[in-house]
Write an enzyme that holds these catalytic residues in place. Structure first.
Site, short mmCIF file in Angstrom:
data_model
loop_
_atom_site.label_atom_id
_atom_site.label_comp_id
_atom_site.label_asym_id
_atom_site.label_seq_id
_atom_site.Cartn_x
_atom_site.Cartn_y
_atom_site.Cartn_z
N CYS A 136 0.89 -1.17 0.05
CA CYS A 136 -0.07 -0.03 -0.11
C CYS A 136 0.85 1.21 0.02
O CYS A 136 0.52 2.38 -0.39
CB CYS A 136 -0.90 -0.15 1.12
SG CYS A 136 -1.93 -1.41 1.16
N HIS A 139 -3.65 6.96 1.17
CA HIS A 139 -3.98 5.83 0.33
C HIS A 139 -5.33 5.12 0.75
O HIS A 139 -5.80 5.35 2.02
CB HIS A 139 -2.92 4.67 1.01
CG HIS A 139 -3.16 3.27 0.69
ND1 HIS A 139 -3.49 2.74 -0.38
CD2 HIS A 139 -3.44 2.18 1.72
CE1 HIS A 139 -4.08 1.24 -0.13
NE2 HIS A 139 -4.06 1.31 0.99
N ASN A 185 -10.10 -0.94 -2.24
CA ASN A 185 -8.68 -0.50 -1.84
C ASN A 185 -7.70 -1.15 -2.93
O ASN A 185 -7.88 -2.25 -3.04
CB ASN A 185 -8.31 -1.25 -0.61
CG ASN A 185 -6.95 -1.02 -0.11
OD1 ASN A 185 -5.91 -0.87 -0.86
ND2 ASN A 185 -6.55 -1.15 1.27
O1 UT7 Z 1 -4.44 -1.15 2.73
C1 UT7 Z 1 -3.83 -1.84 3.71
C2 UT7 Z 1 -4.08 -1.39 4.93
N1 UT7 Z 1 -5.29 -1.90 5.51
C3 UT7 Z 1 -6.25 -1.48 6.41
O2 UT7 Z 1 -5.80 -0.58 6.63
C4 UT7 Z 1 -7.30 -2.18 6.69
C5 UT7 Z 1 -7.48 -2.05 8.16
N2 UT7 Z 1 -8.57 -2.78 8.79
C6 UT7 Z 1 -10.19 -2.65 8.43
O3 UT7 Z 1 -10.20 -1.82 7.44
C7 UT7 Z 1 -10.97 -3.29 9.06
O4 UT7 Z 1 -10.30 -3.81 10.27
C8 UT7 Z 1 -11.83 -4.27 8.27
C9 UT7 Z 1 -12.77 -3.53 7.31
C10 UT7 Z 1 -10.98 -5.24 7.45
C11 UT7 Z 1 -12.82 -5.21 9.30
O5 UT7 Z 1 -13.54 -4.43 9.89
P1 UT7 Z 1 -13.75 -4.76 11.67
O6 UT7 Z 1 -14.69 -3.65 11.97
O7 UT7 Z 1 -12.39 -4.50 12.06
O8 UT7 Z 1 -14.25 -6.17 11.74
P2 UT7 Z 1 -13.65 -7.28 12.36
O9 UT7 Z 1 -12.72 -8.04 11.60
O10 UT7 Z 1 -13.52 -7.17 13.67
O11 UT7 Z 1 -14.89 -8.38 12.21
C12 UT7 Z 1 -16.23 -8.08 12.91
C13 UT7 Z 1 -17.24 -9.23 12.33
C14 UT7 Z 1 -16.26 -10.45 12.60
O12 UT7 Z 1 -17.60 -11.51 13.18
P3 UT7 Z 1 -17.88 -11.95 14.82
O13 UT7 Z 1 -16.30 -12.53 14.96
O14 UT7 Z 1 -17.95 -10.50 15.56
O15 UT7 Z 1 -19.05 -12.71 14.76
C15 UT7 Z 1 -16.18 -10.85 11.20
O16 UT7 Z 1 -16.37 -12.48 11.14
O17 UT7 Z 1 -17.61 -9.01 11.10
C16 UT7 Z 1 -17.37 -10.11 10.54
N3 UT7 Z 1 -16.90 -10.11 9.03
C17 UT7 Z 1 -17.75 -9.85 8.23
N4 UT7 Z 1 -19.08 -10.09 8.00
C18 UT7 Z 1 -19.85 -9.81 6.76
C19 UT7 Z 1 -15.50 -10.05 8.44
N5 UT7 Z 1 -15.83 -9.79 7.30
C20 UT7 Z 1 -17.04 -9.51 6.93
C21 UT7 Z 1 -17.63 -9.53 5.78
N6 UT7 Z 1 -19.08 -9.30 5.86
N7 UT7 Z 1 -16.99 -9.17 4.47
#
Ligand code: UT7
Length: 334
Positions: A115, A261, A291
């Site tokens: 990135c 980014h 992204n």
């Molecule tokens: O470009 C390089 C740098 N990358 C970044 O900067 C990315 C940084 N991180 C993020 O953008 C966020 O952490 C994400 C968008 C990737 C994820 O969001 P989050 O709010 O951190 O969600 P999480 O990973 O904590 O997941 C929350 C819940 C989980 O379910 P439980 O365990 O609470 O039941 C996941 O399994 O959401 C679930 N989940 C989804 N649900 C529906 C994870 N992905 C999905 C999905 N659709 N696509």
């Protein structure tokens, strides 16, 4: 010592639009979750057979950038190509652009900083121009993510975020005012596993991967600890922007356009709030493209310029954070 300046920008994204609803047919996800957590509405994916690849998209973006810079392929002295998804494991994408664009036997350097790739590539180009070694450098960020993501529910935490596309900039010796004022680069390898793709590699040889039960541990899809990455991103983004501003005796209020980014709209909004920037000072287009890793900054920069949001004399700041971890900023006077 010379200074360098962007003299032309271009971008290209595949025609194939993939909405959140399209993804929800492949995996257990939904439009509300994706928009709420990331701001993404849709992204572009290469369609098999549409003729696109990382280097082909790079060439399409580069041709536009060269035309706008009024520089011919023969006048380019070097290619710096940032990607994590080259057409081939080796050689890198730079030599493919050199061939496809009929360029002289100029150096083609591949940058592997994910990135932060475009920011690193801009810094490399800036150094070569500052010393007087080269006059025109083609800097590219291009990615084909869709070819390597897990579009089952198992991969939903990663695969809904990323999209395909390319952006390019011609960086030239500056004949007038402004240009790149400074670049700032960092890395912290202790977090390398938090956002990574482990194989195929010398750690995970292809035969080993093939032997593995694909339902078990699959090191050939990207892994991301989203929350961990998010927490580091918001800190490092602000830090490296402030570092660049301080080095030039500038303040956040002096920024005319920040191109972060496009990692996650929530990250951009967090930085905007933290730095007390207005909506006019920050450009986001992750809603349309997802992204696109190394391509996200040049696509956004090119689009902001096309929309007339960047004008002569503006203070433009590029900032990135990503896998490695790596992060960096570019401070320029347009
Ligand atoms: O470009 C390089 C740098 N990358 C970044 O900067 C990315 C940084 N991180 C993020 O953008 C966020 O952490 C994400 C968008 C990737 C994820 O969001 P989050 O709010 O951190 O969600 P999480 O990973 O904590 O997941 C929350 C819940 C989980 O379910 P439980 O365990 O609470 O039941 C996941 O399994 O959401 C679930 N989940 C989804 N649900 C529906 C994870 N992905 C999905 C999905 N659709 N696509």
């Amino acid at each position: 010592m010379f200074t360098s300046k962007i003299t032309g920008l271009g971008h290209y994204v595949p025609e194939n639009v993939v909405t959140n609803d399209d993804l929800s047919k492949l995996m257990d996800t939904n439009d509300a979750w994706i928009q709420e957590r990331t701001g993404i509405k849709e992204r572009r994916h290469i369609k098999k057979g549409d003729g696109n690849s990382t280097s082909v998209m790079a060439v399409k973006a580069s041709k536009i950038a060269l035309e706008r810079a009024n520089v011919s392929p023969k006048e380019i002295d070097m290619i710096v190509f940032a990607t994590l998804s080259p057409d081939m494991y080796f050689p890198g994408g730079g030599v493919q652009v050199q061939e496809l664009m009929g360029m002289r036997t100029i150096p083609a350097l591949d940058v592997r900083n994910q990135c932060s790739g475009f920011v690193y590539a801009m810094s490399v180009a800036d150094q070569f121009i500052k010393t007087g070694m080269y006059k025109n450098i083609l800097v590219i960020g291009a990615e084909n993510h869709s070819g390597g993501l897990d579009f089952t529910t198992r991969g939903r935490g990663v695969s809904v975020i990323f999209g395909d596309g390319a952006g390019a900039a011609v960086v030239s010796r500056n004949e007038g005012e402004g240009g790149i004022l400074s670049t700032h680069l960092h890395s912290e390898g202790e977090h390398k596993d938090q956002l990574s793709l482990q194989g195929p590699s010398t750690e995970y040889w292809v035969p080993e991967i093939i032997e593995k039960n694909p339902q078990e541990d699959i090191p050939y899809y990207p892994y991301m600890d989203g929350q961990f990455v998010f927490k580091h991103a918001v800190v490092r983004f602000a830090e490296v922007i402030n570092e660049g501003l301080k080095a030039n005796n500038l303040e956040a209020s002096d920024i005319d356009m920040l191109i972060p980014h496009q990692a996650n709209l929530r990250i951009s909004q967090f930085i905007q709030k933290k730095m007390r920037l207005s909506d006019d000072q920050v450009f986001n287009n992750i809603q349309k493209y997802g992204n696109t890793t190394a391509a996200s900054i040049p696509i956004a920069l090119s689009e902001a310029w096309e929309e007339g949001k960047i004008k002569e004399g503006d203070l433009v700041v590029l900032a990135a954070f990503g896998s490695g971890f790596t992060w960096g900023s570019v401070i320029m006077r347009w």
